[in-house]
Design an enzyme around this catalytic site. Sequence first.
Site, PDB file in Angstrom:
ATOM      1  N   GLU A 117      16.748  -1.834   9.691  1.00 56.31           N
ATOM      2  CA  GLU A 117      15.845  -0.678   9.659  1.00 56.31           C
ATOM      3  C   GLU A 117      14.557  -1.078   8.966  1.00 56.31           C
ATOM      4  O   GLU A 117      14.592  -1.819   7.971  1.00 56.31           O
ATOM      5  CB  GLU A 117      16.425   0.505   8.860  1.00 56.31           C
ATOM      6  CG  GLU A 117      17.487   1.290   9.560  1.00 56.31           C
ATOM      7  CD  GLU A 117      18.005   2.476   8.735  1.00 56.31           C
ATOM      8  OE1 GLU A 117      17.239   3.027   7.919  1.00 56.31           O
ATOM      9  OE2 GLU A 117      19.180   2.820   8.918  1.00 56.31           O
ATOM     10  N   TYR A 170      12.320  -0.425   3.166  1.00 54.67           N
ATOM     11  CA  TYR A 170      11.156   0.424   3.462  1.00 54.67           C
ATOM     12  C   TYR A 170      10.017   0.106   2.506  1.00 54.67           C
ATOM     13  O   TYR A 170       9.511   0.976   1.805  1.00 54.67           O
ATOM     14  CB  TYR A 170      11.581   1.900   3.380  1.00 54.67           C
ATOM     15  CG  TYR A 170      12.419   2.305   4.578  1.00 54.67           C
ATOM     16  CD1 TYR A 170      11.824   2.759   5.743  1.00 54.67           C
ATOM     17  CD2 TYR A 170      13.807   2.198   4.546  1.00 54.67           C
ATOM     18  CE1 TYR A 170      12.577   3.114   6.850  1.00 54.67           C
ATOM     19  CE2 TYR A 170      14.576   2.546   5.650  1.00 54.67           C
ATOM     20  CZ  TYR A 170      13.945   3.002   6.799  1.00 54.67           C
ATOM     21  OH  TYR A 170      14.690   3.345   7.892  1.00 54.67           O
TER      22      TYR A 170
END
Length: 643
Positions: free
Chosen positions: A535, A499
């Site tokens: 992700e 992220y």
Amino acid sequence: MAGGCWLLLLLALGRAAPPAGMLYPRETPSRERKELGGLWSFRADFSPGRDAGFVQRWYRQPLRQTGPVIDMPVPASFNDITQDPSLENYIGWVWYEKEVLLPLRWLQEDFNTRVVLRFGSAHYYSIVWVNGVQVMEHEGGHLPFEADISSIVQSSPGTPCRITVALNNTLTPYTLPPGTIQYMNDKTKYPKNYFVQNIRFDFFNYAGIHRPVVLYTTPSVYIDDITVTTTSSDNVAMVQYQVSVVGSTLYSLSLSLRDQEGKVVATGDGPAGVLKVLNPNLWWPYLMHENPGYRYSLEVKMQAQVNGALLEDLYTLPVGIRTVHVTSTQFLINGKPFYFHGVNKHEDADIRGKGFDWPVVMKDFNLLRWLGANSFRTSHYPYAEEIMDLCDAYGIVVIDECPGVGIKIPESFGNKSLQHHLVVMEELIRRDKNRPSVVMWSVANEPASELPPAAYYFKTLIAHTKALDPSRPVTFVTDVNYALDLGAPYVDVICVNSYFSWYHDPGHLEVIPLQLTTQFENWHKTYQKPIIQSEYGADSIPGLHSDPPLMFSEEYQKALLREYHSVFDKKRKEYVIGELIWNFADFMTNQGTTRVLGNKKGIFTRQRQPKSAAFVLRERYWKIANESSCLPPIIKSHTLFLK
Ligand code: GCB
């Protein structure tokens, strides 16, 4: 709040190894099925020890006779159904009950009909009674369990059959997912016996009977399990099968494989063998072929003589013929490179929580195909069998993940946890082993795989998974630095979450190209395995706009995606084999200072409306599909695939 006896009871309950088969309950000429969805009676046990239901044996009589009940829909999570905040956040035992009348023909005491009670899933620990007799216990919130209840229901034909379920949503360091109960003992701050359930995963721990409950019949000698694996080369496919029969050793088996026109293309007999298919129609992913998701029907017929009577059981299994291989840089389906352009999902929606719901399921598949997504990961637990059926049928490729999420504390890496994790993988593979859409198992998401016990834990878990199913690669999803991860040596594909410019360097989109490139290069240099970005993403509040892009605006989410995409486009020419956005839709989480009515990293809202980022991804996915496909340009004809 409650004392600790209910927790002790939960910890003391035993856990049996899974029985052999868990075929999906299909109607066939020899099998009937009765749906038990609808309203059940319900009571949460608010007694101080949460144990009144066991002390007073609520299962021995109709639930309404031991106290007040409310109507509760099944399937659904119970949390969001009422206006009662204490039910929303309830931890402990809840009780469900349903009375059903069974057809008399199921109840003849000739012992030739077997009646089975099956739960698609119930979260988390279940104990089930029928007419006051305990018939099963099951640990785990996302996989099916069932029991033969013939002897109980056949002893009292004509009277309603009373099904009682006690369900406990408490998570401990040894459950999957794990959790801990924390007692708050400071009397100046908390009421007596106050406790909270702590979890280290980012979705609401919804509970209830989440998937369909059915009663179904089989003959007393029956097909218990079927295992199919496929290989193909040079216009010939081999379908290896194994069939197990329970109830007698004197039986015969015959098998026919039919194509979609109904033509028999191969036949076999006996409990194991190989069916040879000439010029097979292979199972292809969505957007990789003009006819994706092709499945044959394997009709299995069992005949047995029992006390002079001929018993026949028929079961039809859909079979997709496809192969999967992994090289150091590629993921091959039917020998062709496959690039995962897909999503991570959750089973999550307004009101029903994690309860199975056909309208939500169909909307999600229509959105996936609109998006041009060819794959998803079942983050962070196995999804409903009905969803998996649609993946098989539509050609949506699945990374099938078990509920190994939030494994963070050393206690959860001990033998007790490991043994349970092995059993969960057995249950998952038993359920999904025949699905062509499932191309890889994921044994966990973001465990603390830098901790010393993680090496043995993942080595054992992955070896066990491969022994159960040698035909599919195995992975787990990591967010640990490549140099510290002790589980990565055992996986076939590196799945990495990051992220950048969100949790790390928040607001600094400009760091993404360098940090993401370095991430990929380090992993590939160390392991020479293909990599999936499993992700990446950013929260956005729909309708919040900012240019230049600031965090939480729709523009920032789009800009972050684009920065990632430019690196993916370079690295997918080398060894990056997929990108899965976090997340398909906004979803509910525990309350906290970083969550605004849940996690907002969806490209769709929780109500499945597109944010701006959905259009960015749609354009990209159709473009990739178009480039890598052998089909005529399809980007102009999206609707072709929206069958
Ligand atoms: C993650 C987790 C996922 C979270 C996500 C987030 O790394 O795997 O379960 O929801 O990050 O948004 O924080």
